[in-house]
Design a protein around this motif. Structure first.
Motif, PDB file in Angstrom:
ATOM      1  N   ILE A 137       0.810  -1.218   0.000  1.00 33.34           N
ATOM      2  CA  ILE A 137       0.000   0.000   0.000  1.00 33.34           C
ATOM      3  C   ILE A 137       0.844   1.268   0.000  1.00 33.34           C
ATOM      4  N   ILE A 138       2.152   1.142   0.135  1.00 35.51           N
ATOM      5  CA  ILE A 138       2.987   2.334   0.299  1.00 35.51           C
ATOM      6  C   ILE A 138       2.949   3.249  -0.919  1.00 35.51           C
ATOM      7  N   GLU A 139       2.968   2.695  -2.101  1.00 39.25           N
ATOM      8  CA  GLU A 139       2.972   3.558  -3.286  1.00 39.25           C
ATOM      9  C   GLU A 139       1.699   4.392  -3.377  1.00 39.25           C
ATOM     10  N   LYS A 140       0.571   3.826  -2.968  1.00 34.07           N
ATOM     11  CA  LYS A 140      -0.673   4.613  -2.978  1.00 34.07           C
ATOM     12  C   LYS A 140      -0.615   5.688  -1.900  1.00 34.07           C
ATOM     13  N   ILE A 141      -0.086   5.347  -0.723  1.00 29.36           N
ATOM     14  CA  ILE A 141       0.077   6.360   0.333  1.00 29.36           C
ATOM     15  C   ILE A 141       1.006   7.469  -0.159  1.00 29.36           C
ATOM     16  N   LEU A 183      -7.982   5.730   8.953  1.00 28.89           N
ATOM     17  CA  LEU A 183      -9.133   5.438   9.812  1.00 28.89           C
ATOM     18  C   LEU A 183      -9.037   4.148  10.626  1.00 28.89           C
ATOM     19  N   PRO A 184      -8.657   2.997  10.042  1.00 25.85           N
ATOM     20  CA  PRO A 184      -8.616   1.766  10.840  1.00 25.85           C
ATOM     21  C   PRO A 184      -7.551   1.773  11.938  1.00 25.85           C
ATOM     22  N   LEU A 185      -6.599   2.691  11.855  1.00 21.03           N
ATOM     23  CA  LEU A 185      -5.556   2.790  12.876  1.00 21.03           C
ATOM     24  C   LEU A 185      -5.604   4.142  13.586  1.00 21.03           C
ATOM     25  N   ALA A 186      -6.791   4.737  13.643  1.00 19.93           N
ATOM     26  CA  ALA A 186      -6.992   6.022  14.303  1.00 19.93           C
ATOM     27  C   ALA A 186      -7.881   5.842  15.522  1.00 19.93           C
ATOM     28  N   PRO A 193      -8.415  10.513  12.829  1.00 15.74           N
ATOM     29  CA  PRO A 193      -8.415   9.976  11.464  1.00 15.74           C
ATOM     30  C   PRO A 193      -8.206  11.069  10.430  1.00 15.74           C
ATOM     31  N   VAL A 194      -7.362  10.780   9.455  1.00 15.57           N
ATOM     32  CA  VAL A 194      -7.078  11.760   8.413  1.00 15.57           C
ATOM     33  C   VAL A 194      -8.338  12.120   7.642  1.00 15.57           C
ATOM     34  N   GLU A 195      -9.229  11.137   7.449  1.00 17.90           N
ATOM     35  CA  GLU A 195     -10.427  11.377   6.660  1.00 17.90           C
ATOM     36  C   GLU A 195     -11.307  12.457   7.287  1.00 17.90           C
ATOM     37  N   THR A 196     -11.452  12.412   8.623  1.00 15.42           N
ATOM     38  CA  THR A 196     -12.269  13.406   9.316  1.00 15.42           C
ATOM     39  C   THR A 196     -11.620  14.787   9.263  1.00 15.42           C
ATOM     40  N   VAL A 197     -10.320  14.833   9.472  1.00 18.32           N
ATOM     41  CA  VAL A 197      -9.614  16.114   9.472  1.00 18.32           C
ATOM     42  C   VAL A 197      -9.664  16.764   8.093  1.00 18.32           C
ATOM     43  N   VAL A 198      -9.458  15.956   7.053  1.00 21.13           N
ATOM     44  CA  VAL A 198      -9.492  16.492   5.685  1.00 21.13           C
ATOM     45  C   VAL A 198     -10.865  17.070   5.378  1.00 21.13           C
ATOM     46  N   ARG A 199     -11.910  16.340   5.776  1.00 20.51           N
ATOM     47  CA  ARG A 199     -13.275  16.829   5.504  1.00 20.51           C
ATOM     48  C   ARG A 199     -13.578  18.079   6.323  1.00 20.51           C
ATOM     49  N   ASP A 203      -7.647  24.286   3.931  1.00 24.51           N
ATOM     50  CA  ASP A 203      -7.927  23.070   3.157  1.00 24.51           C
ATOM     51  C   ASP A 203      -6.630  22.311   2.871  1.00 24.51           C
ATOM     52  N   THR A 204      -6.628  21.025   3.206  1.00 28.12           N
ATOM     53  CA  THR A 204      -5.410  20.212   3.043  1.00 28.12           C
ATOM     54  C   THR A 204      -5.131  19.864   1.585  1.00 28.12           C
ATOM     55  N   GLY A 205      -6.168  19.878   0.741  1.00 33.01           N
ATOM     56  CA  GLY A 205      -6.004  19.522  -0.659  1.00 33.01           C
ATOM     57  C   GLY A 205      -5.877  18.034  -0.918  1.00 33.01           C
ATOM     58  N   LEU A 206      -6.067  17.198   0.100  1.00 33.86           N
ATOM     59  CA  LEU A 206      -5.930  15.750  -0.080  1.00 33.86           C
ATOM     60  C   LEU A 206      -7.233  15.152  -0.605  1.00 33.86           C
ATOM     61  N   ARG A 207      -7.104  14.043  -1.367  1.00 31.12           N
ATOM     62  CA  ARG A 207      -8.256  13.418  -2.028  1.00 31.12           C
ATOM     63  C   ARG A 207      -8.883  12.376  -1.108  1.00 31.12           C
ATOM     64  N   LEU A 208     -10.128  12.617  -0.728  1.00 35.97           N
ATOM     65  CA  LEU A 208     -10.817  11.705   0.176  1.00 35.97           C
ATOM     66  C   LEU A 208     -11.001  10.321  -0.423  1.00 35.97           C
ATOM     67  N   ARG A 209     -11.298  10.263  -1.729  1.00 42.51           N
ATOM     68  CA  ARG A 209     -11.553   8.956  -2.347  1.00 42.51           C
ATOM     69  C   ARG A 209     -10.334   8.048  -2.211  1.00 42.51           C
ATOM     70  N   THR A 210      -9.144   8.583  -2.479  1.00 42.67           N
ATOM     71  CA  THR A 210      -7.929   7.770  -2.363  1.00 42.67           C
ATOM     72  C   THR A 210      -7.645   7.425  -0.907  1.00 42.67           C
ATOM     73  N   LEU A 211      -7.931   8.360  -0.003  1.00 37.42           N
ATOM     74  CA  LEU A 211      -7.739   8.084   1.416  1.00 37.42           C
ATOM     75  C   LEU A 211      -8.607   6.912   1.871  1.00 37.42           C
ATOM     76  N   PHE A 212      -9.832   6.829   1.360  1.00 33.87           N
ATOM     77  CA  PHE A 212     -10.707   5.720   1.742  1.00 33.87           C
ATOM     78  C   PHE A 212     -10.259   4.407   1.102  1.00 33.87           C
ATOM     79  N   GLU A 213      -9.663   4.472  -0.072  1.00 32.75           N
ATOM     80  CA  GLU A 213      -9.108   3.252  -0.671  1.00 32.75           C
ATOM     81  C   GLU A 213      -7.981   2.700   0.213  1.00 32.75           C
ATOM     82  N   ILE A 214      -7.156   3.606   0.737  1.00 36.68           N
ATOM     83  CA  ILE A 214      -6.085   3.193   1.647  1.00 36.68           C
ATOM     84  C   ILE A 214      -6.683   2.629   2.941  1.00 36.68           C
TER      85      ILE A 214
END
Length: 621
Positions: free
Chosen positions: A31-35, A231-234, A241-247, A255-266
């Motif tokens: 998963i590192i390359e996606k992260i 999220l699973p390790l938050a 969780p990064v997902e909550t902070v980004v939203r 705005d962090t500019g990070l993509r939520l969809r990719t974050l949820f894939e991770i």
């Protein structure tokens, strides 16, 4: 105002906080390359407890882990956590070892080094800061945040100003216990931004739930970077969780500019891994919320629960949590972060279990009180100091100034077991653990870190085959016990291991003892209670059997090259150190309860011991 950057802690603090640092390298690599594609400010992947756990439990080379992660993460800077003069260990190391370790860390792939000291003693950070700067790393110094009468806003500012004078690239506010309130976060970040003229990063643990609010107020105050986990390790004792902070920051000036969809894939990848491993989610329990009262970090509570379970004393957790603030105040209010959290926690456990405060004092506590870990934030309790140190004078110089250079000696000790300079440094920090790892590697017992192996689910009921294997292990222990007991005058001994409890009596000694004990073990039911400690209680006339006051690993000497403290036939005095038990990351010195002659040593060097297990027989006649 500018957007907030994010450091991902999933591969270090996330699984250290929730999974006991047990994520394997092979589970990280897919998963590192996606992260790496997300656009994080940095990835915290190394340091802290990862180094120890790789060698001790995962049978992995931590240096190889770092190189492999660097190979797959080509865009995002890699970050590590360094405990100042303690590096990734639990004691202070000589300056030459600190310099070599820092340079090798950068050489193997680290870009950013976050350096802290548990006591906020800047003297303990100076050497590693200068070494990191010379090695070409981004140097981030951390100020440890806690609550106490001596930890004021002025204390934090003066600590940060001293660090800035040494020469750092950024400053971090490290809130390891989730105690930082949103408005205090705003105050500190604003103050640091105004007075230091440096980038400010904020590291909070979720624990009682204030971290999200602290991050939002810190963003308003101009914080540059914050730490989150997938999220699973938050949640729980991990980061928000990064997902909550980004939203939460989306469509704001931060705005962090990070993509939520990719974050949820991770997150889906780690969620599948979590289920397969059998780990629980990060949750906030009542005793976690009580952090606002007892100030014990969630990760430290997890360690205490584990330790008390091993001692068959989990029902005494409430007593231990009440004892911790008392011990902490007596020791000058050290922040509860590694290694001082282990020191305070273990001392509190020992105070409760022995029923007598400071009857058993780990060597690290003695060294701390003597000043060998640095300057405590507040004054020590003079009665405790007198009881532990006696007439010994405390140390006032920088502790590392008392240490001789160590690399040359370490290279000789390693011999041909060390295949690289990295191996030498591993041995310098964890000699016993590294030696066992090197020997296993030489025997070809290690699995390559990149190999895929399906993990075994945690905490699942044992199968019939597993239960039989556990019972067979008991039989081997029984046979060894029979041989040992045959050489003593002990009339009866009870053993609990693998959930089975048996009793061997003097009349069973000899060849007939093994089948009797075998039948006992194979037909026994899991024990309801553990052994009762018998420290100092005579097992026979004119003899005392010393037993283990805790679960841990037994060492007859503090290092492989040191001579045993005692041999059979040696005379010992009451209070003399006779062995070491490693537990809770501390090397606890065990002292003779009486004066006499060692008539038997009942445990092999480097073997695990249970609470109440006999260690030595001391003849007093």
């Amino acid at each position: 105002m500018s957007r907030v950057r994010i450091t991902d802690t999933t591969l270090r603090d996330g699984h250290q906080s929730l999974w006991a640092t047990r994520m394997k390298t092979a589970d990280m690599l897919p998963i590192i390359e996606k992260i790496d594609s997300i656009g994080y400010y940095s990835l915290e992947v190394w340091g802290g407890a990862t180094f120890d756990v790789c060698l001790r439990y995962l049978q992995e080379d931590p240096w190889e882990r770092l190189r492999l992660i660097k190979k797959h993460a080509r865009k995002t800077p890699l970050q590590m956590l360094l405990r100042g003069q303690s590096l990734v260990g639990y004691v202070h190391y000589p300056d030459d070892i600190v310099e070599a370790f820092v340079h090798k860390s950068v050489e193997n792939g680290i870009d950013i080094i976050r350096i802290f000291d548990a006591l906020n003693d800047v003297r303990n950070m100076e050497k590693s800061i200068r070494a990191a700067r010379e090695a070409g790393a981004h140097v981030q110094a951390a100020v440890v945040y806690t609550l106490s009468p001596v930890h004021t806003t002025e204390h934090y500012l003066q600590t940060a100003l001293k660090l800035a004078e040494i020469g750092i690239d950024s400053i971090c506010i490290k809130d390891m216990a989730g105690l930082l309130t949103p408005h205090k976060a705003y105050e500190l970040v604003s103050l640091f931004k105004r007075e230091l003229q440096l980038p400010v990063q904020l590291h909070c643990h979720f624990i009682g739930g204030m971290a999200l609010g602290a991050y939002l107020k810190a963003a308003e105050a101009g914080v540059d970077v914050i730490d989150t986990a997938s999220l699973p390790l938050a949640f729980g004792s991990s980061q928000p969780p990064v997902e909550t902070v980004v939203r939460a920051l989306r469509d704001t000036p931060y705005d962090t500019g990070l993509r939520l969809r990719t974050l949820f894939e991770i997150a889906e990848y780690f969620e599948e891994l979590r289920r397969r491993e059998g780990y629980e989610r990060g949750v906030t329990r009542i005793h976690d919320m009580r952090v606002f009262d007892h100030q014990v970090p969630g990760g430290m509570i997890s360690n205490l629960v584990s330790q008390l379970e091993e001692q068959k004393s989990l029902h005494r957790l409430k007593e231990v949590l009440a004892e911790i603030p008392r011990v902490r105040a007596e020791l000058g209010y050290p922040p509860l972060v590694t290694p001082t959290s282990q020191m305070v926690g273990t001392q509190a456990v020992l105070n409760v279990l022995t029923g007598q405060r400071y009857k058993l004092v780990p060597g690290e506590i003695k060294n701390y009180i003597q000043g060998l870990y640095g300057q405590p934030p507040g004054p020590l309790n003079p009665e405790v100091v007198r009881a532990i140190l006696g007439d010994a004078e405390p140390v006032t110089v920088r502790p590392a100034d008392l240490l001789e250079p160590g690399l040359g000696k370490i290279r000789k000790e390693c011999g041909d077991l060390a295949a690289s300079e990295e191996d030498v440094l591993s041995y310098a920090i964890f000699p016993q653990v590294a030696r066992r790892f090197f020997e296993a590697r030489r025997r070809g017992e290690l699995r390559p870190a990149e190999s895929k192996k399906r993990p075994v689910a945690k905490d699942k009921p044992a199968s019939a085959a597993q239960s039989k294997e556990a019972r067979n292990m008991n039989l081997e222990e029984i046979r060894e016990l029979v041989k040992l007991l045959d050489r003593t005058d002990i009339k009866e001994f009870s053993l609990e291991s693998q959930g089975i409890k048996i009793t061997i009596k003097k009349g069973q000694m000899g060849d007939e003892a093994v089948p009797v004990a075998e039948r006992t073990a194979l037909n026994a039911e899991p024990a309801e209670v553990g052994l009762e400690p018998q420290v100092g209680k005579p097992q026979q006339e004119n003899a005392v059997t010393m037993v283990a006051p805790m679960v841990g690993t037994f060492y007859r000497a503090p290092a492989p090259d040191a001579p045993p403290y005692v041999e059979i036939g040696d005379k010992v005095k009451e209070g003399q150190v006779v062995c070491i038990i490693e537990a809770m990351k501390l090397m606890n010195e065990i002292e003779a309860e009486v004066s006499g002659v060692i008539t038997d040593i009942l445990v092999e060097d480097g073997h695990p011991v249970e609470y109440g297990q006999p260690l030595f027989v001391i003849g007093t006649g």
